[in-house]
Design an enzyme around this catalytic site. Structure first.
Site, PDB file in Angstrom:
ATOM      1  N   ILE A  35       0.882  -1.312   0.240  1.00 40.81           N
ATOM      2  CA  ILE A  35      -0.038   0.313   0.020  1.00 40.81           C
ATOM      3  C   ILE A  35       0.817   1.038   0.235  1.00 40.81           C
ATOM      4  O   ILE A  35       0.604   1.862  -0.649  1.00 40.81           O
ATOM      5  CB  ILE A  35      -0.885  -0.187   1.150  1.00 40.81           C
ATOM      6  CG1 ILE A  35      -2.233  -1.105   0.896  1.00 40.81           C
ATOM      7  CG2 ILE A  35      -1.360   1.164   1.536  1.00 40.81           C
ATOM      8  CD1 ILE A  35      -2.746  -1.463   2.786  1.00 40.81           C
TER       9      ILE A  35
ATOM     10  N   SER B  61      -5.076 -18.835  10.939  1.00 42.82           N
ATOM     11  CA  SER B  61      -5.687 -19.429  11.972  1.00 42.82           C
ATOM     12  C   SER B  61      -6.767 -18.473  12.694  1.00 42.82           C
ATOM     13  O   SER B  61      -6.533 -17.533  12.255  1.00 42.82           O
ATOM     14  CB  SER B  61      -4.386 -19.348  13.023  1.00 42.82           C
ATOM     15  OG  SER B  61      -4.679 -18.404  14.294  1.00 42.82           O
TER      16      SER B  61
ATOM     17  N   TYR C  64      -4.639  -7.697  16.537  1.00 45.04           N
ATOM     18  CA  TYR C  64      -5.089  -7.172  15.870  1.00 45.04           C
ATOM     19  C   TYR C  64      -6.100  -6.042  15.088  1.00 45.04           C
ATOM     20  O   TYR C  64      -5.694  -5.195  15.654  1.00 45.04           O
ATOM     21  CB  TYR C  64      -5.394  -7.993  14.211  1.00 45.04           C
ATOM     22  CG  TYR C  64      -6.457  -7.231  12.982  1.00 45.04           C
ATOM     23  CD1 TYR C  64      -5.155  -7.171  12.236  1.00 45.04           C
ATOM     24  CD2 TYR C  64      -7.190  -6.602  13.092  1.00 45.04           C
ATOM     25  CE1 TYR C  64      -5.523  -5.827  10.925  1.00 45.04           C
ATOM     26  CE2 TYR C  64      -7.208  -5.996  11.706  1.00 45.04           C
ATOM     27  CZ  TYR C  64      -6.551  -5.967  10.896  1.00 45.04           C
ATOM     28  OH  TYR C  64      -7.430  -5.346   9.100  1.00 45.04           O
TER      29      TYR C  64
ATOM     30  N   LYS D 266      -4.878  -1.793  15.704  1.00 42.79           N
ATOM     31  CA  LYS D 266      -5.183  -0.896  14.844  1.00 42.79           C
ATOM     32  C   LYS D 266      -6.104   0.212  16.135  1.00 42.79           C
ATOM     33  O   LYS D 266      -6.501   1.761  15.736  1.00 42.79           O
ATOM     34  CB  LYS D 266      -7.112  -1.060  14.142  1.00 42.79           C
ATOM     35  CG  LYS D 266      -6.219  -2.434  13.142  1.00 42.79           C
ATOM     36  CD  LYS D 266      -5.543  -1.848  11.856  1.00 42.79           C
ATOM     37  CE  LYS D 266      -4.629  -2.407  11.311  1.00 42.79           C
ATOM     38  NZ  LYS D 266      -3.653  -1.531  10.783  1.00 42.79           N
TER      39      LYS D 266
ATOM     40  N   SER E 214      -0.905  -7.972  -1.170  1.00 41.17           N
ATOM     41  CA  SER E 214       0.105  -7.540  -0.394  1.00 41.17           C
ATOM     42  C   SER E 214       1.383  -7.964  -0.346  1.00 41.17           C
ATOM     43  O   SER E 214       1.359  -9.302  -0.003  1.00 41.17           O
ATOM     44  CB  SER E 214       0.155  -6.156   0.456  1.00 41.17           C
ATOM     45  OG  SER E 214       0.221  -6.429   1.860  1.00 41.17           O
TER      46      SER E 214
HETATM   47  N1  LIG Z   1      -3.307  -4.822   2.850  1.00 43.20           N
HETATM   48  C1  LIG Z   1      -4.374  -4.693   3.006  1.00 43.20           C
HETATM   49  O1  LIG Z   1      -5.551  -5.629   3.081  1.00 43.20           O
HETATM   50  C2  LIG Z   1      -4.263  -3.968   4.716  1.00 43.20           C
HETATM   51  C3  LIG Z   1      -5.767  -3.429   4.834  1.00 43.20           C
HETATM   52  C4  LIG Z   1      -5.581  -2.767   6.519  1.00 43.20           C
HETATM   53  C5  LIG Z   1      -4.916  -2.417   6.577  1.00 43.20           C
HETATM   54  N2  LIG Z   1      -3.010  -2.686   6.286  1.00 43.20           N
HETATM   55  C6  LIG Z   1      -2.065  -1.646   6.584  1.00 43.20           C
HETATM   56  O2  LIG Z   1      -1.784  -0.782   5.729  1.00 43.20           O
HETATM   57  C7  LIG Z   1      -0.161  -1.083   6.138  1.00 43.20           C
HETATM   58  C8  LIG Z   1       0.177  -1.410   5.202  1.00 43.20           C
HETATM   59  O3  LIG Z   1       0.141  -2.733   4.636  1.00 43.20           O
HETATM   60  P1  LIG Z   1       0.639  -3.928   3.305  1.00 43.20           P
HETATM   61  O4  LIG Z   1       0.015  -5.064   3.787  1.00 43.20           O
HETATM   62  O5  LIG Z   1       1.178  -2.570   2.483  1.00 43.20           O
HETATM   63  O6  LIG Z   1       2.439  -3.988   4.071  1.00 43.20           O
HETATM   64  P2  LIG Z   1       3.290  -5.021   3.112  1.00 43.20           P
HETATM   65  O7  LIG Z   1       3.254  -5.315   1.459  1.00 43.20           O
HETATM   66  O8  LIG Z   1       4.125  -5.682   4.357  1.00 43.20           O
HETATM   67  O9  LIG Z   1       4.654  -3.311   2.818  1.00 43.20           O
HETATM   68  C9  LIG Z   1       5.003  -3.431   4.254  1.00 43.20           C
HETATM   69  C10 LIG Z   1       6.375  -1.713   4.152  1.00 43.20           C
HETATM   70  O10 LIG Z   1       6.392  -1.374   5.799  1.00 43.20           O
HETATM   71  C11 LIG Z   1       7.804  -1.647   5.548  1.00 43.20           C
HETATM   72  N3  LIG Z   1       8.256  -1.670   7.205  1.00 43.20           N
HETATM   73  C12 LIG Z   1       8.064  -2.648   8.475  1.00 43.20           C
HETATM   74  N4  LIG Z   1       8.597  -2.550   9.566  1.00 43.20           N
HETATM   75  C13 LIG Z   1       9.590  -1.750   9.277  1.00 43.20           C
HETATM   76  C14 LIG Z   1      10.429  -0.727  10.416  1.00 43.20           C
HETATM   77  N5  LIG Z   1      11.133  -1.578  10.947  1.00 43.20           N
HETATM   78  N6  LIG Z   1      11.315   0.222   9.248  1.00 43.20           N
HETATM   79  C15 LIG Z   1      10.735   0.412   8.230  1.00 43.20           C
HETATM   80  N7  LIG Z   1      10.328  -0.100   7.072  1.00 43.20           N
HETATM   81  C16 LIG Z   1       9.057  -1.100   7.260  1.00 43.20           C
HETATM   82  C17 LIG Z   1       8.135  -2.693   4.926  1.00 43.20           C
HETATM   83  O11 LIG Z   1       9.814  -2.977   4.586  1.00 43.20           O
HETATM   84  P3  LIG Z   1      10.253  -3.877   4.380  1.00 43.20           P
HETATM   85  O12 LIG Z   1       9.743  -4.332   2.566  1.00 43.20           O
HETATM   86  O13 LIG Z   1      11.622  -3.247   4.196  1.00 43.20           O
HETATM   87  O14 LIG Z   1       9.707  -5.574   4.688  1.00 43.20           O
HETATM   88  C18 LIG Z   1       7.381  -2.895   4.324  1.00 43.20           C
HETATM   89  O15 LIG Z   1       7.808  -1.619   3.320  1.00 43.20           O
HETATM   90  C19 LIG Z   1       0.256  -1.464   7.066  1.00 43.20           C
HETATM   91  O16 LIG Z   1      -0.100  -0.792   8.531  1.00 43.20           O
HETATM   92  C20 LIG Z   1      -1.439  -2.371   7.630  1.00 43.20           C
HETATM   93  O17 LIG Z   1      -1.567  -2.568   8.748  1.00 43.20           O
HETATM   94  C21 LIG Z   1      -2.869  -3.375   4.837  1.00 43.20           C
END
Ligand SMILES: NC(=O)c1ccc[n+]([C@@H]2O[C@H](COP(=O)([O-])OP(=O)(O)OC[C@H]3O[C@@H](n4cnc5c(N)ncnc54)[C@H](OP(=O)(O)O)[C@@H]3O)[C@@H](O)[C@H]2O)c1
Length: 186
Positions: free
Chosen positions: A49, A139, A148, A152, A183
């Site tokens: 995202i 799970s 979770y 949030k 993602s």
């Molecule tokens: N995807 C969904 O359906 C969904 C739904 C609801 C909420 N969200 C929220 O949206 C956000 C992004 O989700 P996503 O699905 O896009 O996740 P993702 O694909 O796993 O991407 C997470 C990003 O965060 C970075 N990251 C993790 N730990 C970090 C740290 N300590 N310092 C700096 N960067 C760090 C990762 O970097 P690396 O590549 O280096 O690991 C990656 O760029 C999250 O907060 C998630 O809870 C997502």
């Protein structure tokens, strides 16, 4: 028996698509706003995202700072964003949100090299909360769902507190759920 199974399968698929087209169909952003001369930071913008958000901001003309922990992954994303949007005002700044030292060093670098900040998008969730992955991998523990939900709720409470502390300034704060998105994590 076989015919009944096939009928059941067809009805389930039909119902799934019906739900997808109606209840689960989320509105798309139709804003045509431009963001030239604006500066945005997106944390965790090398994938998922965060990357999509950075892409959209760059497409609208903003200067976008990808605040990421891994230079290689961030530079690959920057290359893609610049190629897709034609905006070369997309840069990397090192930030590991698991380390306060790194957070302070990021803030120092930012203040030294940038003259303004218009948008800060806090996108990262810590990987230490394995709740998301475990939930998706099947799970169905209630505890995981509670964790979770707590994470949030923390996001929302943080935003309320930030808004309270910034009352009277021009800064506005929002928290949002992006909807379901395929993602690296999900
Ligand atoms: N995807 C969904 O359906 C969904 C739904 C609801 C909420 N969200 C929220 O949206 C956000 C992004 O989700 P996503 O699905 O896009 O996740 P993702 O694909 O796993 O991407 C997470 C990003 O965060 C970075 N990251 C993790 N730990 C970090 C740290 N300590 N310092 C700096 N960067 C760090 C990762 O970097 P690396 O590549 O280096 O690991 C990656 O760029 C999250 O907060 C998630 O809870 C997502």
């Amino acid at each position: 028996m076989m015919q009944e199974l096939l009928l059941f399968g067809a009805l389930s698929v039909g119902l799934y698509f019906l739900l997808l087209m109606t209840v689960l169909k989320l509105p798309r952003c139709k804003s045509t706003a431009k963001l030239h001369r604006k500066t945005a930071i997106v944390t965790g913008a090398n994938t998922g995202i965060g990357k999509t958000t950075a892409m959209d901001l760059a497409r609208r003309g903003a200067r976008v700072i990808l605040a990421c922990r891994d230079r290689g992954r961030a530079e690959a994303a920057i290359q893609e964003i610049v190629q897709e949007t034609g905006n070369n005002q997309v840069i990397f700044m090192q930030l590991d949100l698991a380390s306060l030292k790194s957070v302070r060093s990021f803030a120092d670098n930012f203040l030294r090299s940038e003259s303004r900040l218009d948008l800060l998008i806090n996108n990262v969730d810590f990987n230490c909360l394995t709740t998301h992955r475990d939930l998706v991998l099947g799970s169905n523990s209630f505890q995981l769902f509670q964790n979770y939900s707590h994470s949030k709720l923390c996001n929302i409470l943080f935003t309320y507190e930030l808004a309270k502390r910034l009352q009277g300034s021009d800064v506005t704060c929002y928290s949002l759920h992006p909807g379901q998105y395929t993602s690296d994590f999900y």
